[in-house]
Design an enzyme around this catalytic site. Structure first.
Site, PDB file in Angstrom:
ATOM      1  N   ASP A   2       0.828  -1.201   0.000  1.00 25.82           N
ATOM      2  CA  ASP A   2       0.000   0.000   0.000  1.00 25.82           C
ATOM      3  C   ASP A   2       0.871   1.263   0.000  1.00 25.82           C
ATOM      4  OD1 ASP A   2      -2.340   1.403   0.001  1.00 25.82           O
ATOM      5  OD2 ASP A   2      -2.802   1.051   2.111  1.00 25.82           O
ATOM      6  N   HIS A  19       2.605   3.483  -9.024  1.00 25.79           N
ATOM      7  CA  HIS A  19       2.528   2.032  -9.265  1.00 25.79           C
ATOM      8  C   HIS A  19       3.793   1.543  -9.979  1.00 25.79           C
ATOM      9  CE1 HIS A  19      -1.414   1.982  -7.673  1.00 25.79           C
ATOM     10  NE2 HIS A  19      -2.005   2.576  -8.684  1.00 25.79           N
ATOM     11  N   SER A  47      -6.914  -6.188  -5.398  1.00 28.28           N
ATOM     12  CA  SER A  47      -8.004  -6.811  -4.638  1.00 28.28           C
ATOM     13  C   SER A  47      -9.279  -6.817  -5.473  1.00 28.28           C
ATOM     14  CB  SER A  47      -8.239  -6.043  -3.336  1.00 28.28           C
ATOM     15  OG  SER A  47      -8.941  -4.851  -3.599  1.00 28.28           O
ATOM     16  N   LEU A 113      12.024 -20.009  -4.195  1.00 26.65           N
ATOM     17  CA  LEU A 113      10.939 -19.207  -3.609  1.00 26.65           C
ATOM     18  C   LEU A 113       9.587 -19.502  -4.275  1.00 26.65           C
ATOM     19  CD1 LEU A 113      10.103 -16.701  -1.802  1.00 26.65           C
ATOM     20  CD2 LEU A 113      10.545 -15.304  -3.833  1.00 26.65           C
TER      21      LEU A 113
HETATM   22  C1  FPP Z   1      -1.895   0.005  -3.467  1.00 26.68           C
HETATM   23  O1  FPP Z   1      -1.433   1.334  -3.351  1.00 26.68           O
HETATM   24  C2  FPP Z   1      -1.315  -0.639  -4.630  1.00 26.68           C
HETATM   25  C3  FPP Z   1      -2.017  -1.251  -5.651  1.00 26.68           C
HETATM   26  C4  FPP Z   1      -3.477  -1.341  -5.696  1.00 26.68           C
HETATM   27  C5  FPP Z   1      -1.317  -1.843  -6.802  1.00 26.68           C
HETATM   28  C6  FPP Z   1      -0.128  -2.684  -6.483  1.00 26.68           C
HETATM   29  C7  FPP Z   1       0.755  -2.765  -7.670  1.00 26.68           C
HETATM   30  C8  FPP Z   1       2.111  -2.727  -7.642  1.00 26.68           C
HETATM   31  C9  FPP Z   1       2.908  -2.672  -6.402  1.00 26.68           C
HETATM   32  C10 FPP Z   1       2.888  -2.688  -8.881  1.00 26.68           C
HETATM   33  C11 FPP Z   1       3.029  -3.908  -9.707  1.00 26.68           C
HETATM   34  C12 FPP Z   1       3.100  -5.216  -9.045  1.00 26.68           C
HETATM   35  C13 FPP Z   1       3.250  -6.376  -9.738  1.00 26.68           C
HETATM   36  C14 FPP Z   1       3.119  -7.684  -9.021  1.00 26.68           C
HETATM   37  C15 FPP Z   1       3.550  -6.406 -11.194  1.00 26.68           C
HETATM   38  P1  FPP Z   1      -2.498   2.513  -3.439  1.00 26.68           P
HETATM   39  O2  FPP Z   1      -2.676   2.858  -4.868  1.00 26.68           O
HETATM   40  O3  FPP Z   1      -3.750   2.108  -2.731  1.00 26.68           O
HETATM   41  O4  FPP Z   1      -1.787   3.690  -2.676  1.00 26.68           O
HETATM   42  P2  FPP Z   1      -2.485   4.841  -1.816  1.00 26.68           P
HETATM   43  O5  FPP Z   1      -3.146   4.166  -0.634  1.00 26.68           O
HETATM   44  O6  FPP Z   1      -1.338   5.700  -1.401  1.00 26.68           O
HETATM   45  O7  FPP Z   1      -3.459   5.549  -2.704  1.00 26.68           O
END
Ligand code: FPP
Length: 231
Positions: A2, A19, A47, A113
């Protein structure tokens, strides 16, 4: 994982650049876990509630997943990492589903892993899905309801065959599970950090592992029982 959005906003950039930076962290942490011979790592990438984000952000995340899969899969293979995806993947576009399948097939005999990526995943979905599979077996007459116990159930949730997580890490400051591995986290140690995911470096991983090393895991027993066992 997050905090990508906030990381970008702090720099006056678009959320998607967060991201992208989050993806770099993901690569570094996967590599660090493989190097440290950690048995399994499961990452919450998307999610079942994330579909509610603006269409543009969802689309860009899908592009990022697709590009990441294409560019990383041979490196995962070379590093003896086995990748699998958990979640309701049929909701994704066909080419993304194909790449997931390809990556799983390519790395299925790897012995290092165990990397699982949770996509369109929800802990409640996982439990309901397992219950549905067991109900079908009962209906078909191959299972008696009285034989359903926690072991049977564990064999039908995602990640069957992989030990329950020892440590849960949530970055970005929130202190909640957010419908992650609800079945699996029963005795998991929980670690919350304010660090945003793009800033979660190998040093931060060590901090989390140090926290874990200091925990006494009792699994319902008394502290004395646990200490005696190790004396
Ligand atoms: C949450 O941060 C993050 C996500 C919903 C996306 C996760 C994706 C990645 C880490 C990049 C790619 C990963 C792979 C496996 C290829 P948020 O957007 O909710 O952040 P915020 O709470 O600060 O708004």
């Amino acid at each position: 994982m997050d905090g990508n959005g906030r990381w970008a906003r702090q720099r006056g950039r678009q959320r998607t650049s967060g991201h992208q930076a989050g993806f770099q962290s993901t690569r570094d942490i996967v590599e660090a876990c493989a190097r440290q011979q950690i048995e399994a790592l499961t990452l919450f990438a998307f999610s079942s509630e994330n579909w509610n984000r603006p269409q543009k952000e969802v689309g860009l995340l899908m592009d990022l997943f697709l590009r990441a899969l294409k560019s990383e899969v041979s490196k995962l293979y070379d590093n003896n990492i086995r990748i699998r995806f958990i979640g309701e993947r049929t909701a994704f576009q066909a080419n993304l589903q194909d790449e997931m399948e390809r990556a799983e097939q390519l790395t299925r005999s790897n012995t290092g892993l165990n990397l699982a990526i949770a996509v369109n995943y929800g802990g409640r979905w996982d439990i309901v899905n397992a219950a549905r599979q067991l109900a079908v077996q009962v209906q078909e007459g191959t299972l008696v309801p009285g034989d359903i116990d926690t072991d049977t159930f564990s064999r039908h949730v995602s990640l069957a065959g992989i030990p329950d997580p020892d440590l849960f890490i949530r970055t970005g400051g929130e202190k909640r599970i957010s419908n992650y591995l609800l079945w699996h986290l029963a005795y998991t140690e929980l670690y919350f950090t304010d660090v945003l995911w793009p800033d979660f470096s190998e040093i931060e991983l060590h901090n989390a592992l140090n926290f874990y090393a200091g925990r006494q895991r009792r699994f319902g027993r008394t502290g004395e029982q646990v200490t005696e066992k190790h004396a």
